[in-house]
Design a protein around this motif. Sequence first.
Motif, PDB file in Angstrom:
ATOM      1  N   ASP A 183      20.748  -7.951  -4.423  1.00 49.72           N
ATOM      2  CA  ASP A 183      19.399  -7.777  -4.889  1.00 49.72           C
ATOM      3  C   ASP A 183      19.047  -6.451  -5.589  1.00 49.72           C
ATOM      4  N   LEU A 184      18.238  -6.436  -6.603  1.00 53.01           N
ATOM      5  CA  LEU A 184      17.766  -5.474  -7.253  1.00 53.01           C
ATOM      6  C   LEU A 184      16.458  -4.846  -7.003  1.00 53.01           C
ATOM      7  N   HIS A 185      16.337  -3.636  -6.972  1.00 59.48           N
ATOM      8  CA  HIS A 185      15.150  -2.871  -6.716  1.00 59.48           C
ATOM      9  C   HIS A 185      14.650  -1.725  -7.610  1.00 59.48           C
ATOM     10  N   GLY A 186      13.758  -1.754  -7.780  1.00 60.96           N
ATOM     11  CA  GLY A 186      13.134  -0.323  -8.924  1.00 60.96           C
ATOM     12  C   GLY A 186      12.282   0.301  -8.149  1.00 60.96           C
ATOM     13  N   TRP A 187      12.656   1.866  -7.724  1.00 60.04           N
ATOM     14  CA  TRP A 187      11.855   2.594  -7.060  1.00 60.04           C
ATOM     15  C   TRP A 187      11.441   3.812  -8.229  1.00 60.04           C
ATOM     16  N   TYR A 188      10.229   4.335  -7.656  1.00 62.43           N
ATOM     17  CA  TYR A 188       9.708   5.543  -8.338  1.00 62.43           C
ATOM     18  C   TYR A 188       9.073   6.657  -7.353  1.00 62.43           C
ATOM     19  N   PHE A 189       9.537   7.899  -7.516  1.00 63.69           N
ATOM     20  CA  PHE A 189       9.533   8.646  -6.620  1.00 63.69           C
ATOM     21  C   PHE A 189       8.360   9.953  -7.478  1.00 63.69           C
ATOM     22  N   VAL A 190       7.245   9.882  -6.729  1.00 67.92           N
ATOM     23  CA  VAL A 190       6.419  11.151  -7.250  1.00 67.92           C
ATOM     24  C   VAL A 190       6.490  12.394  -6.697  1.00 67.92           C
ATOM     25  N   ILE A 191       7.380  13.415  -7.218  1.00 63.47           N
ATOM     26  CA  ILE A 191       7.328  14.582  -6.521  1.00 63.47           C
ATOM     27  C   ILE A 191       6.364  15.342  -6.078  1.00 63.47           C
ATOM     28  N   GLU A 192       5.354  15.434  -6.763  1.00 65.41           N
ATOM     29  CA  GLU A 192       4.281  16.358  -6.430  1.00 65.41           C
ATOM     30  C   GLU A 192       3.481  15.787  -5.045  1.00 65.41           C
ATOM     31  N   ARG A 193       3.467  14.399  -4.912  1.00 66.00           N
ATOM     32  CA  ARG A 193       2.963  14.009  -3.801  1.00 66.00           C
ATOM     33  C   ARG A 193       3.821  13.298  -2.602  1.00 66.00           C
ATOM     34  N   GLY A 194       5.380  13.486  -3.070  1.00 65.00           N
ATOM     35  CA  GLY A 194       5.970  12.925  -1.963  1.00 65.00           C
ATOM     36  C   GLY A 194       5.641  11.566  -1.674  1.00 65.00           C
ATOM     37  N   GLU A 195       5.607  10.819  -2.740  1.00 69.76           N
ATOM     38  CA  GLU A 195       5.178   9.246  -2.531  1.00 69.76           C
ATOM     39  C   GLU A 195       6.255   8.477  -3.387  1.00 69.76           C
ATOM     40  N   LEU A 196       6.529   7.348  -2.839  1.00 68.92           N
ATOM     41  CA  LEU A 196       7.414   6.290  -3.107  1.00 68.92           C
ATOM     42  C   LEU A 196       6.999   4.927  -3.446  1.00 68.92           C
ATOM     43  N   SER A 197       7.078   4.636  -4.487  1.00 69.78           N
ATOM     44  CA  SER A 197       6.633   3.025  -5.180  1.00 69.78           C
ATOM     45  C   SER A 197       7.703   2.328  -5.374  1.00 69.78           C
ATOM     46  N   VAL A 198       7.598   1.058  -5.405  1.00 69.26           N
ATOM     47  CA  VAL A 198       8.336  -0.010  -5.689  1.00 69.26           C
ATOM     48  C   VAL A 198       7.699  -0.918  -6.498  1.00 69.26           C
ATOM     49  N   TYR A 199       8.833  -1.636  -7.389  1.00 67.96           N
ATOM     50  CA  TYR A 199       8.284  -2.623  -8.440  1.00 67.96           C
ATOM     51  C   TYR A 199       8.117  -3.944  -7.608  1.00 67.96           C
ATOM     52  N   ARG A 200       7.018  -4.541  -7.814  1.00 69.81           N
ATOM     53  CA  ARG A 200       6.865  -5.982  -7.584  1.00 69.81           C
ATOM     54  C   ARG A 200       6.964  -6.753  -8.562  1.00 69.81           C
ATOM     55  N   PRO A 201       8.027  -7.661  -8.842  1.00 68.62           N
ATOM     56  CA  PRO A 201       8.021  -8.579  -9.751  1.00 68.62           C
ATOM     57  C   PRO A 201       6.900  -9.246  -9.845  1.00 68.62           C
ATOM     58  N   GLU A 202       6.667 -10.021  -8.682  1.00 68.25           N
ATOM     59  CA  GLU A 202       5.456 -10.980  -8.467  1.00 68.25           C
ATOM     60  C   GLU A 202       4.004 -10.484  -9.266  1.00 68.25           C
ATOM     61  N   ALA A 203       3.916  -9.157  -8.690  1.00 67.34           N
ATOM     62  CA  ALA A 203       2.610  -8.548  -9.186  1.00 67.34           C
ATOM     63  C   ALA A 203       2.650  -7.942 -10.555  1.00 67.34           C
ATOM     64  N   GLY A 204       3.876  -7.783 -10.807  1.00 67.36           N
ATOM     65  CA  GLY A 204       4.189  -7.178 -12.431  1.00 67.36           C
ATOM     66  C   GLY A 204       3.712  -5.857 -12.277  1.00 67.36           C
ATOM     67  N   ARG A 205       3.523  -5.001 -11.318  1.00 74.59           N
ATOM     68  CA  ARG A 205       3.561  -3.438 -11.214  1.00 74.59           C
ATOM     69  C   ARG A 205       4.160  -2.760 -10.248  1.00 74.59           C
ATOM     70  N   PHE A 206       4.174  -1.579 -10.072  1.00 74.07           N
ATOM     71  CA  PHE A 206       4.554  -0.610  -8.940  1.00 74.07           C
ATOM     72  C   PHE A 206       3.406  -0.592  -8.113  1.00 74.07           C
TER      73      PHE A 206
END
Length: 215
Positions: A183-206
């Motif tokens: 499985d492949l996963h796309g994660w995005y870490f926002v340093i200033e907020r300590g927040e983690l997002s993931v890319y949802r292919p079915e939604a087409g967005r993080f």
Amino acid sequence: MGNIHRFINGFKLFQQQLYGDNELLAAQLAKGQSPKTLVISCSDSRVDPALLMGCSPGDIFTVRNIANLVPPYELDNAYHGVSAALEYAVCFLKVEDIIVLGHSGCGGIEGLLLGADGNMVGEFVGRWVDIASDARDRAMARVAAGESNDLSCVCEQEAILTSLTNLQTFPWLKKRLLAGELDLHGWYFVIERGELSVYRPEAGRFEVLVEKHNF
């Protein structure tokens, strides 16, 4: 030079924790590695995947480079460090998950955006980040269309998608992906907020995976 002494002391602490307090783990690690996850992350000093995810030695196989980029599959006489590490992880270690971990404030993406104005950065950085030139173009189009006013953030996330796409150009990886073994996963870490997002292919967005830290 003062940092070197701090690092030596840090190693002594690691040594005590692994070899003094956890002899069983050290014995297991000495026999070899069997991580189930490959993490492709940026070389940025603020984004160490093992620290971010609370990993122990042996938990993850890592590839770190400027802007967490994966080049497309190519067979030529050039040196392919990322591709070699990817092949080792997928074909020999048989990892089950690959995480492409991007982050906010990425200097490599900043260089990519500067390159759009003809200001390539350094002897090697500019050529390397040009792997994500399509991500830059998509980001600029999205900002021009009014989807966002944060070009850097959009480009950082689009670059993660470029790496995910390029991963699928490797035939032996694609084979395991189609077989449901990977499985492949796309994660995005926002340093200033300590927040983690993931890319949802079915939604087409993080989408937010772990909400920002409440200071």
